[in-house]
Design a protein around this motif. Structure first.
Motif, short mmCIF file in Angstrom:
data_model
loop_
_atom_site.label_atom_id
_atom_site.label_comp_id
_atom_site.label_asym_id
_atom_site.label_seq_id
_atom_site.Cartn_x
_atom_site.Cartn_y
_atom_site.Cartn_z
N ALA A 32 -3.29 -3.80 31.57
CA ALA A 32 -4.57 -4.45 31.90
C ALA A 32 -5.76 -3.55 31.58
O ALA A 32 -6.77 -4.01 31.02
CB ALA A 32 -4.60 -4.84 33.38
N VAL A 33 -5.66 -2.27 31.91
CA VAL A 33 -6.80 -1.38 31.65
C VAL A 33 -6.94 -1.09 30.16
O VAL A 33 -8.05 -0.93 29.64
CB VAL A 33 -6.69 -0.08 32.47
CG1 VAL A 33 -5.64 0.87 31.91
CG2 VAL A 33 -8.04 0.61 32.57
N PHE A 34 -5.82 -1.03 29.45
CA PHE A 34 -5.88 -0.86 28.00
C PHE A 34 -6.60 -2.04 27.35
O PHE A 34 -7.52 -1.88 26.54
CB PHE A 34 -4.46 -0.71 27.45
CG PHE A 34 -4.40 -0.51 25.96
CD1 PHE A 34 -4.92 0.62 25.36
CD2 PHE A 34 -3.79 -1.46 25.15
CE1 PHE A 34 -4.85 0.80 23.98
CE2 PHE A 34 -3.71 -1.29 23.78
CZ PHE A 34 -4.24 -0.15 23.19
N GLN A 35 -6.20 -3.23 27.73
CA GLN A 35 -6.82 -4.43 27.17
C GLN A 35 -8.28 -4.60 27.62
O GLN A 35 -9.10 -5.17 26.91
CB GLN A 35 -6.02 -5.67 27.56
CG GLN A 35 -4.80 -5.90 26.70
CD GLN A 35 -5.18 -6.20 25.26
OE1 GLN A 35 -6.16 -6.87 24.99
NE2 GLN A 35 -4.39 -5.69 24.33
N LEU A 36 -8.60 -4.10 28.80
CA LEU A 36 -9.99 -4.13 29.26
C LEU A 36 -10.92 -3.46 28.27
O LEU A 36 -12.02 -3.95 27.98
CB LEU A 36 -10.08 -3.45 30.63
CG LEU A 36 -11.50 -3.06 31.12
CD1 LEU A 36 -12.39 -4.29 31.26
CD2 LEU A 36 -11.41 -2.29 32.43
N MET A 37 -10.51 -2.32 27.74
CA MET A 37 -11.37 -1.57 26.82
C MET A 37 -11.61 -2.33 25.52
O MET A 37 -12.67 -2.22 24.91
CB MET A 37 -10.78 -0.20 26.56
CG MET A 37 -10.57 0.64 27.81
SD MET A 37 -12.04 0.66 28.90
CE MET A 37 -11.37 1.48 30.34
N ALA B 200 -6.07 4.09 26.29
CA ALA B 200 -7.13 3.32 26.94
C ALA B 200 -8.40 4.15 27.06
O ALA B 200 -9.52 3.65 26.84
CB ALA B 200 -6.68 2.85 28.32
N ALA B 201 -8.25 5.43 27.41
CA ALA B 201 -9.41 6.31 27.50
C ALA B 201 -10.06 6.49 26.12
O ALA B 201 -11.29 6.53 26.00
CB ALA B 201 -9.01 7.66 28.08
N LEU B 202 -9.25 6.60 25.07
CA LEU B 202 -9.79 6.72 23.72
C LEU B 202 -10.58 5.48 23.32
O LEU B 202 -11.65 5.57 22.71
CB LEU B 202 -8.65 6.95 22.72
CG LEU B 202 -7.97 8.33 22.76
CD1 LEU B 202 -6.73 8.33 21.87
CD2 LEU B 202 -8.94 9.42 22.33
N VAL B 203 -10.06 4.31 23.66
CA VAL B 203 -10.77 3.07 23.33
C VAL B 203 -12.07 2.97 24.13
O VAL B 203 -13.09 2.48 23.63
CB VAL B 203 -9.87 1.84 23.57
CG1 VAL B 203 -10.62 0.55 23.21
CG2 VAL B 203 -8.59 1.94 22.75
N MET B 204 -12.05 3.45 25.37
CA MET B 204 -13.28 3.44 26.16
C MET B 204 -14.36 4.29 25.48
O MET B 204 -15.54 3.91 25.43
CB MET B 204 -13.00 3.97 27.57
CG MET B 204 -14.21 3.95 28.50
SD MET B 204 -15.17 5.49 28.35
CE MET B 204 -16.66 5.02 29.19
N VAL B 205 -13.97 5.45 24.93
CA VAL B 205 -14.93 6.33 24.26
C VAL B 205 -15.56 5.65 23.06
O VAL B 205 -16.68 5.97 22.65
CB VAL B 205 -14.24 7.65 23.86
CG1 VAL B 205 -15.11 8.49 22.93
CG2 VAL B 205 -13.89 8.47 25.10
N MET B 206 -14.88 4.68 22.48
CA MET B 206 -15.41 3.98 21.33
C MET B 206 -16.70 3.23 21.64
O MET B 206 -17.56 3.07 20.76
CB MET B 206 -14.37 3.01 20.77
CG MET B 206 -13.18 3.70 20.13
SD MET B 206 -11.87 2.53 19.69
CE MET B 206 -12.70 1.58 18.42
N THR B 207 -16.87 2.74 22.86
CA THR B 207 -18.09 2.01 23.19
C THR B 207 -19.32 2.92 23.21
O THR B 207 -20.33 2.60 22.58
CB THR B 207 -17.93 1.24 24.51
OG1 THR B 207 -16.87 0.27 24.36
CG2 THR B 207 -19.21 0.51 24.88
N PRO B 208 -19.29 4.09 23.87
CA PRO B 208 -20.39 5.03 23.68
C PRO B 208 -20.54 5.48 22.23
O PRO B 208 -21.66 5.67 21.74
CB PRO B 208 -20.03 6.21 24.59
CG PRO B 208 -19.13 5.63 25.62
CD PRO B 208 -18.37 4.55 24.93
N GLY B 209 -19.42 5.64 21.52
CA GLY B 209 -19.50 5.98 20.11
C GLY B 209 -20.22 4.91 19.32
O GLY B 209 -21.05 5.22 18.44
#
Length: 445
Positions: free
Chosen positions: A112-117, A27-36
């Motif tokens: 839920a947090v994984f899917q949020l990203m 989930a944290a990795l997917v979150m980093v994708m948005t700034p990426g």
């Protein structure tokens, strides 16, 4: 996305701490994708729009997070009907801290947090098609409406155990339809409503910072391992295959794009390498749990060449897809989704087999249904929402504001301040020195 399997009480899994940790990291990795993505898009635009491009991605982190908490998670994954989830999880209420996602050893909150990203980055993908010309308030309203009307229902169709596409047997391991075709089709719908940038096909609109593009691409590639491998919702051999397939297809697509570019235009470009890598990431997303590593090479090469060819269609058909969201995400998502019907082995995370593995044409037909339904629904809804916003508050900035640059007009900032670069204060430069003369000339200029 691995299905939500209903199990008997006697077979209900216990908390799997390893898988729980793995999905939290994913989930944290997917979150980093948005700034990426923000860096990737931000480097591709002209300097006067760089900050706006960053903000169009970052605002999704704020808006979609709140909507997901209020009703998005419930609409997407609560039990409902074939088209929309229920309301039991509105506000994420009544979810026990130790409650596990059905069929898996991870807590509901982790899922839920994984899917949020995923929900955050999907509307952000659309922004690249609209660079240089839309109001920030209109964009913010659009992504809130589009997520509500399109993304949350489509996620339910594709990934919820009672979703109509899921029950039909359409395969989308990590988001080829729900994320990439969904976003690419929406981008096409919006740009058909708001029109082209001033100077489209006349003025040079080159990327202002290719190193920033490459940084963004690197962050996307890094985060995509969580995007794809994490979608199995467990840490085992299937997740490992999804991981390695992601790497292989991305490498193959980058090479395919560069080869096409060299043969067609005579150069291997940095932008082509980055775009090819993203095309491979997009295409392997739906199929990484269905194909072998050799199949991943085929998916990557085909996607790299197909997307490289598709980005030029905007000039032929006269639609202004600023940063090739349609050509890379919509086309890449279509290619990756349909190739499951040919290359699915039946021996990774899915039992369905493709044409080349003795499965006949059935799965390919199902994939066409998934691609067509998501593409059509998202395109039409996005166009309607964009038109409603345009006639009520206006979607575009004025021509003068576009020429001035949306960074200054909408954010009162610029990406780079060159005022003091390379100069020293007057007190530190000896009078009459060559440095003093050079500084004087810079000021006069």
């Amino acid at each position: 996305m691995a299905p939500a399997i209903i199990t008997l009480a006697a077979d209900a899994p216990k908390l799997d701490t390893g898988s729980t940790a793995f999905i939290l990291i994913s989930a944290a990795l997917v979150m980093v994708m948005t700034p990426g993505l923000a860096f990737f898009y931000g480097g591709m635009v002209r300097v006067k729009s760089a900050l706006n491009m960053l903000m169009m991605s970052f605002i999704s982190l704020g808006i979609i997070t709140i909507l997901w908490t209020l009703y998005g998670f419930s609409f997407a994954f609560d039990s409902g009907n074939g088209f929309l989830g229920g309301t039991d999880w509105l506000g994420m209420r009544d979810i026990g801290i130790a409650e596990l996602w059905p069929g898996y050893g991870i807590p509901v909150y982790v899922f839920a947090v994984f899917q949020l990203m995923f929900a955050v980055i999907t509307p952000a993908l659309i922004s690249g098609a609209l660079a240089d010309r839309v109001k920030f308030t209109a964009w913010s309203l659009f992504i809130a409406l589009w997520a509500t009307v399109v993304y949350f229902p489509v996620a339910h169709w594709v990934w919820a155990s009672d979703g109509w596409l899921f029950k039909k047997g359409v395969i989308d391991f990590a988001g080829g339809t729900a994320v990439h075709i969904n976003a690419g089709a929406a981008a096409l719908g919006v740009i058909l409503v708001i029109g082209k940038r001033n100077g489209f096909k006349k003025d040079p609109m080159r990327p202002h910072n290719l190193p920033l593009v490459m940084l963004g691409c690197g962050l996307l590639w890094f985060g995509w391992f969580g995007f794809n491998a994490g979608s199995w919702l467990g840490s085992d051999g299937v997740a490992a295959v999804a991981f390695i397939n992601t790497q292989i297809a991305t490498a193959a697509a980058m090479l395919g794009w560069l080869l096409y570019e060299r043969l067609r235009h005579g150069s291997f470009t940095t932008l082509g390498a980055a775009s090819g890598a993203v095309a491979g990431l997009v295409a392997i997303t739906p199929s990484c749990g269905s194909v072998s590593p050799l199949g991943a090479i085929a998916v990557g090469v085909i996607a790299g060449v197909a997307c490289a060819a598709a980005v030029g269609l905007k000039y032929r058909f006269n639609y202004d897809d600023s940063l090739d969201v349609v050509g890379v995400h919509m086309v890449g998502g279509i290619v990756g989704s349909l190739l499951i019907g040919f290359f699915a082995t039946g021996g990774v995370g899915q039992t369905a087999k493709g044409v080349f593995y003795g499965g006949g044409w059935h799965q390919l037909g199902l994939q066409f249904i998934g691609v067509g339904s998501v593409l059509g629904y998202s395109l039409v809804c996005a166009a309607i929402l964009a038109k409603l916003i345009d006639v009520t508050m206006g979607f575009r900035v004025t021509d003068d504001e576009e020429v001035t640059g949306v960074d200054q007009v909408l954010h009162a900032e610029t990406a780079y301040d060159f005022a003091g670069v390379g100069s020293r204060s007057a007190a530190s430069v000896p009078a009459g020195s060559s440095s003093d003369a050079a500084a004087s000339k810079k000021v006069d200029a």
